[in-house]
Scaffold this active site. Structure first.
Site: not given
Ligand code: PEP
Ligand code: MG
Length: 555
Positions: A190, A432, A456, A503
């Site tokens: 944190h 992913e 992921d 993303c």
């Molecule tokens: C990812 O897995 O790339 C993703 C954008 O989701 P998160 O990081 O929330 O698992």
């Molecule tokens: Mg993910």
């Protein structure tokens, strides 16, 4: 000059005097005293508890106004801990039965809890030890009437310590605290999260390189490289001053790119969106001129609370995000709970391999009531802006079909009840898992868009736990396997006429922008502060000129 090497967590360069904070917590320095009047002692404890709660409320308000509500929530959690019935009654019993002073009772009870938690084989639970220490030492300080806890925190200097508790970090002032150094400290603690939000340059993991004898010395903190210069020589001072000037210039240059298009030299356009976890991120999103939201990690609405958020609560959040973003697209990723995002009230089973276990869409399909409640909230909000939804962790066409069936049911129920919603909400899939990559041709027929979650995807393709420090050196998102998979997904998406974005963290990697443009990626979604840097890169690229060379280099 002495040079220390750690891990830079918050970028930036600071010059200043180092002030090393004594790392002895109040729970470790309490003498046991026998008391005669237990009633009086309990009154002392109750008064201390009241003062501690007041102090936590002040911290909550301070962080809310200076940072955001999300960051301030830790102090609500701390307040719940101080008021926790088992915690209070154990302290109470000890004072009454053993006739000991209250600060000693608090210290005993918290040490027992810490001892228990330190044996649990779960990093998240072990991280709560810092919270117990923080809360208990605040309580002890308040019992002793020592509420104004740290005068050093308001001196203009760079602070060093073994670790900083969340409340110490919140008491800091970004005007006076010029930097933070920690012997321990993990990136996800944190304290680091708050330091990031307050933009205080920060270096962690210095271990015993950070010595008490450096207290009061002039230092330079380089949060880019994680380097600390104690009593720097003239050449180093000159070099770092130059680096600082360059950084300031770079930020000014980026600011000039606000309002400009994401267009390459040869006229190719790409969407640059932001990733968010809560409403409080919206100011940064707007400040960095994001074209939309490419990933709203909706599960953050479910974290750090005692029970499910109601449909109404979720509806209000989605509505607010959509209204704030006006006509810009907002992609809400449906609940991705499980793995590293644990929530007590979900009553999830203990798993040996949670990242490969009961998580995300698997939970949603298994517990459709929870899923439906979220979908109803999203669809009800859909009339207030331009929303899309996407499902995380898809591994099969059947899963996508099942999720879409539930979407259809929700739409039907809303229609039956006369509740308005946007009938054209687009439904996308997060790619992913390697499985999703290799059936992306089939998924593309059922989806309106793809968003590649490279975090992921890297973890599952390389068999490298993204949470495990021991193998983090092998976590290589530049691995040809990953980049080739991105190409496969992009080609399949375009073959079927749908758009494809990225993303995961890789979207913000400037070294790969040319590759992503060459592959025809349509959207990149990232933490908002990276957007202008990527815009700059895009505007300097001629895709037709670099395509062949860049594809040869990376694929
Ligand atoms: C990812 O897995 O790339 C993703 C954008 O989701 P998160 O990081 O929330 O698992
Ligand atoms: Mg993910």
């Amino acid at each position: 000059m002495t040079v220390l090497k750690g891990k830079g967590v918050v970028k930036g360069i600071s010059f200043g005097k180092l002030s090393i904070k004594n790392s002895i917590s109040s729970i470790d320095c309490n003498l046991k005293c026998k008391i005669n009047d237990t009633q009086l002692e309990i009154l002392r404890y109750e008064n201390g508890k009241k003062a501690a709660i007041e102090h936590l409320k002040e911290l909550y308000n301070k962080v809310c106004s200076e940072v955001d509500k999300e960051s301030a929530m830790i102090f609500e959690v701390h307040q719940m801990m101080i008021e926790d019935e088992t915690y209070c009654s154990s302290i109470f019993d000890l004072i009454k039965n053993e006739k000991v002073n209250s600060e000693y009772a608090v210290s005993c009870v918290s040490k027992k809890m810490i001892d228990k938690l330190s044996k649990v084989d779960d990093e998240y639970i072990r991280e709560r030890i810092a919270d117990i220490k923080d809360v208990s030492s605040l309580l002890i300080d308040c019992i002793c009437g020592n509420v104004s806890r740290d005068c050093e925190i308001n001196r203009k200097c760079i602070l060093g310590a073994n670790d900083f508790t969340p409340s110490q970090t919140a008491e800091m002032n970004s005007e006076t605290t010029k930097g933070l150094l920690m012997m321990n400290g993990t990136v996800n603690s944190h304290a680091c999260i708050l330091a990031k939000a307050m933009n205080i340059p920060c270096v962690v993991g210095l271990g015993d390189q950070l010595k008490e004898e450096y207290d009061g010395k002039d230092i330079i903190l380089d949060g880019f490289s994680g380097t600390i210069y104690i009593e720097p020589d003239v050449t180093t001072i000159k070099r770092l001053k130059k680096k600082l000037k360059m950084c300031q210039k770079h930020y000014e240059l980026l600011n000039n790119l606000k309002g400009k298009e994401n267009i390459t030299l040869d006229g190719k356009k790409i969407k640059l969106y932001a990733n968010i976890g809560s409403i409080s991120d919206l100011n940064i999103v707007k400040g960095n001129d994001a074209g939309g939201i490419g990933l709203f990690r909706s599960e953050f609405l479910y974290l750090r609370r005692k029970n499910y958020p109601s449909e109404e609560e979720q509806f209000k959040v989605y509505k607010k995000v959509l209204e704030e973003m006006k006509d810009k697209e907002v992609v809400i990723r449906t609940l991705d709970i499980g793995a590293d995002k644990k929530v007590d009230y979900f009553d999830l089973p203990r798993e040996d391999n949670p990242a490969m276990g009961y998580r995300a869409i698997r939970i949603c399909l298994d517990r459709p009531q929870i899923f439906k409640q979220q979908l109803r909230a999203i669809f009800r909000a859909s009339t207030f802006g331009k929303v899309s939804i996407m499902f995380p962790m898809i591994i099969s066409l059947q899963e996508l079909k099942n999720a879409k069936k539930i979407v259809k049911e929700v739409k039907h129920e809303l229609k039956e009840s006369g509740i308005p919603f946007d009938k054209n909400v687009k439904v996308g899939v997060m790619i992913e898992t390697p499985a999703a990559v290799f059936i992306s041709d089939e998924l593309a027929k059922e989806a309106d868009f793809f968003s590649i979650g490279t975090n992921d995807l890297t973890q599952y393709s390389l068999a490298i736990d993204r949470q495990n420090n021991k193998v983090s050196g092998m976590y290589d998102p530049y691995h040809k396997a990953i980049l080739r998979m991105i190409k496969i997904v992009a080609d399949n998406a375009h073959k079927h006429g749908i758009w494809v974005g990225i993303c995961g963290e890789l979207a913000a990697d400037e070294n790969l922008t040319e590759l992503f443009l060459s592959l025809g990626i349509d959207e990149l979604s990232m933490s908002a502060p990276f957007i202008l840097g990527i815009r700059k890169k895009i505007r300097e690229t001629n895709v037709d000129e670099v395509r062949d060379e860049i594809i040869k280099k990376f694929l």
